[in-house]
Design a protein around this motif. Structure first.
Motif, mmCIF file in Angstrom:
data_model
loop_
_atom_site.group_PDB
_atom_site.id
_atom_site.type_symbol
_atom_site.label_atom_id
_atom_site.label_comp_id
_atom_site.label_asym_id
_atom_site.label_seq_id
_atom_site.Cartn_x
_atom_site.Cartn_y
_atom_site.Cartn_z
ATOM 1 N N LEU A 91 37.048 47.239 40.905
ATOM 2 C CA LEU A 91 36.676 47.616 42.265
ATOM 3 C C LEU A 91 37.781 47.209 43.232
ATOM 4 O O LEU A 91 38.410 46.156 43.083
ATOM 5 C CB LEU A 91 35.365 46.941 42.651
ATOM 6 N N SER A 92 38.024 48.044 44.222
ATOM 7 C CA SER A 92 39.046 47.752 45.223
ATOM 8 C C SER A 92 38.548 46.692 46.194
ATOM 9 O O SER A 92 37.357 46.354 46.222
ATOM 10 C CB SER A 92 39.419 49.026 45.985
ATOM 11 N N ARG A 93 39.451 46.193 47.003
ATOM 12 C CA ARG A 93 39.098 45.166 47.990
ATOM 13 C C ARG A 93 37.987 45.649 48.915
ATOM 14 O O ARG A 93 37.099 44.872 49.310
ATOM 15 C CB ARG A 93 40.342 44.812 48.809
ATOM 16 N N GLU A 94 38.014 46.937 49.252
ATOM 17 C CA GLU A 94 37.011 47.482 50.164
ATOM 18 C C GLU A 94 35.632 47.585 49.533
ATOM 19 O O GLU A 94 34.630 47.708 50.239
ATOM 20 C CB GLU A 94 37.452 48.869 50.655
ATOM 21 N N GLN A 95 35.565 47.539 48.201
ATOM 22 C CA GLN A 95 34.304 47.736 47.491
ATOM 23 C C GLN A 95 33.599 46.438 47.120
ATOM 24 O O GLN A 95 32.501 46.474 46.576
ATOM 25 C CB GLN A 95 34.547 48.547 46.212
ATOM 26 N N ILE A 96 34.234 45.301 47.392
ATOM 27 C CA ILE A 96 33.644 44.032 46.984
ATOM 28 C C ILE A 96 33.237 43.209 48.205
ATOM 29 O O ILE A 96 33.668 43.475 49.330
ATOM 30 C CB ILE A 96 34.610 43.216 46.098
ATOM 31 N N SER A 97 32.411 42.209 47.973
ATOM 32 C CA SER A 97 31.880 41.396 49.059
ATOM 33 C C SER A 97 32.953 40.459 49.622
ATOM 34 O O SER A 97 34.015 40.264 49.023
ATOM 35 C CB SER A 97 30.709 40.556 48.545
ATOM 36 N N TYR A 98 32.635 39.856 50.750
ATOM 37 C CA TYR A 98 33.567 38.896 51.357
ATOM 38 C C TYR A 98 33.826 37.741 50.403
ATOM 39 O O TYR A 98 34.968 37.290 50.248
ATOM 40 C CB TYR A 98 32.979 38.377 52.679
ATOM 41 N N GLN A 99 32.769 37.254 49.757
ATOM 42 C CA GLN A 99 32.921 36.148 48.808
ATOM 43 C C GLN A 99 33.828 36.555 47.636
ATOM 44 O O GLN A 99 34.686 35.785 47.203
ATOM 45 C CB GLN A 99 31.550 35.714 48.285
ATOM 46 N N GLU A 100 33.635 37.783 47.155
ATOM 47 C CA GLU A 100 34.470 38.266 46.056
ATOM 48 C C GLU A 100 35.918 38.460 46.493
ATOM 49 O O GLU A 100 36.846 38.232 45.711
ATOM 50 C CB GLU A 100 33.896 39.576 45.514
ATOM 51 N N ARG A 101 36.142 38.858 47.739
ATOM 52 C CA ARG A 101 37.512 38.998 48.252
ATOM 53 C C ARG A 101 38.202 37.641 48.295
ATOM 54 O O ARG A 101 39.391 37.523 47.983
ATOM 55 C CB ARG A 101 37.512 39.656 49.638
ATOM 56 N N THR A 102 37.441 36.611 48.687
ATOM 57 C CA THR A 102 37.978 35.251 48.673
ATOM 58 C C THR A 102 38.350 34.854 47.249
ATOM 59 O O THR A 102 39.414 34.277 47.006
ATOM 60 C CB THR A 102 36.945 34.254 49.237
ATOM 61 N N GLY A 103 37.471 35.195 46.304
ATOM 62 C CA GLY A 103 37.748 34.905 44.903
ATOM 63 C C GLY A 103 38.972 35.631 44.392
ATOM 64 O O GLY A 103 39.746 35.081 43.597
ATOM 65 N N ARG A 104 39.183 36.857 44.853
ATOM 66 C CA ARG A 104 40.352 37.625 44.413
ATOM 67 C C ARG A 104 41.646 36.997 44.927
ATOM 68 O O ARG A 104 42.667 37.014 44.235
ATOM 69 C CB ARG A 104 40.239 39.079 44.849
ATOM 70 N N ILE A 105 41.602 36.435 46.122
ATOM 71 C CA ILE A 105 42.774 35.720 46.649
ATOM 72 C C ILE A 105 43.108 34.529 45.757
ATOM 73 O O ILE A 105 44.271 34.285 45.426
ATOM 74 C CB ILE A 105 42.519 35.264 48.102
#
Length: 351
Positions: A3-17
């Motif tokens: 999933l792209s950054r736009e498709q995931i939650s804020y928490q998941e975006r933090t995890g991706r960082i």
């Protein structure tokens, strides 16, 4: 697909960082282990290091398959998430090869056995890379993934001796369907067409179709893990290629090699980049003698239109003469102790 950054939650975006930060750390450690430590092993043994020929970095290049025992070879899978249990059908991670003390007792040369605790296997622990280094020589793959027992984004080396058992023809069929060169199954257009698609599958991931062992396991794992909704990164160090290949399931492909630079090349590179020769040598050469220097070279590749899904989604015919990857960037990387120094472009593969 991840999933792209736009498709995931804020928490998941933090995890991706966090994942990308750890990936950067892992890049440096594995480059050191695969390339630089191998170089010192050759030098200490008073043997000539087998530098690659630049043509070996071209798409479709066939490499003379000779194994070098002094070269550090390994395979690592690093997942942004936790592999679901159904993946065990083809990615073999079970209780029997889980990284626990009971399983490690069977490793004869594992020096950390007496001091091993599960805490050591976590990426954020100081002993993690020491543990990783001792496990790298073990056959098959190592698996690093997110710890599913906590809501925090912690990663651990969860399994060792991980086998990749997805067949090559299944992986090639999966890619060919995605790219719309077939509609249902690999052999629907005949055996010859199927064989060409399998060869193009290897090319898509930057290897010649004669590649075997860890490289085949790496690209089949990369193709299989594309079906998950998180990113994975596969690192494969090959003793015949003398390279470290990094494949991400979101489409990035890089190769790292040691490049032998003559005195004339060193002088020319320094001049073209408007820096003093000594400055270039201090910042970019990992080894230097009177005759040559050794630089760390990264080649990134991209996929042209013929190896991307067609915009109209229609079936298309394979033209084997078309390249499925092309060289994108060619970079000389600075020494790790200079994190503020940028890589410099060095276009040399087609010279």
């Amino acid at each position: 697909m991840a999933l792209s950054r736009e498709q995931i939650s804020y928490q998941e975006r933090t995890g991706r960082i966090i994942y990308h930060f750890l990936q950067e750390e892992l890049d440096r450690v594995l480059i050191q282990k695969a390339l630089l430590d191998s170089l010192w092993k050759f030098l200490n043994a008073k043997e000539e290091y087998p530098f690659i020929d630049k043509r070996e970095l071209k798409p479709r290049a066939r490499i003379y398959e000779k194994e070098y025992p002094l070269y550090n070879a390994f395979l690592i899978i690093f997942c942004e998430g936790t592999l679901p249990s159904y993946c065990k059908r083809y990615i073999r991670f079970f209780e029997t090869n889980k990284l626990v003390k009971e399983n490690l007792q069977y490793l004869v040369d594992f020096k950390l056995y007496k001091d091993f605790t599960k805490n050591l296997s976590y990426f954020d622990q100081t002993g993690f890379f020491k543990l990783l280094e001792q496990l790298l020589p073990i056959d098959f793959a190592l698996l690093i993934q997110r710890d599913s027992s906590t809501k925090s984004f912690r990663y651990l080396l969860s399994h060792f001796r991980v086998k990749i058992d997805w067949p090559i023809d299944a992986a090639a069929e999966d890619l060919a369907k995605y790219l719309r060169y077939i509609s249902k199954e690999l052999y629907e257009k005949g055996e010859r067409y199927a064989l060409l698609l399998q060869q193009k599958f290897f090319e898509y991931y930057g290897f010649h179709y004669t590649a075997g062992g860890r490289r085949t396991a790496a690209i089949t794992a990369a193709q299989y893990l594309k079906h998950l909704d998180f990113i994975s990164t596969i690192y494969v160090s090959s003793s015949s290629c003398r390279s470290l290949t990094k494949i991400t399931t979101d489409g990035n492909l890089s190769k790292f090699v040691l490049l032998k630079l003559s005195n004339e090349e060193i002088k020319k590179i320094a001049s073209e980049n408007k820096m003093k020769k000594n400055t270039f040598e201090n910042h970019y050469l990992f080894y230097r003698n009177k005759e040559y220097g050794v630089g760390l070279f990264e080649v990134t590749y991209s996929h042209p239109e013929v190896s991307l899904p067609p915009a109209d989604g229609k079936l298309r015919e394979l033209n084997p003469d078309h390249y499925w990857i092309v060289v994108n960037k060619q970079l000389l990387l600075p020494l790790f102790k200079y994190p503020h120094i940028r890589p410099i472009e060095y276009r040399t593969i087609y010279v």
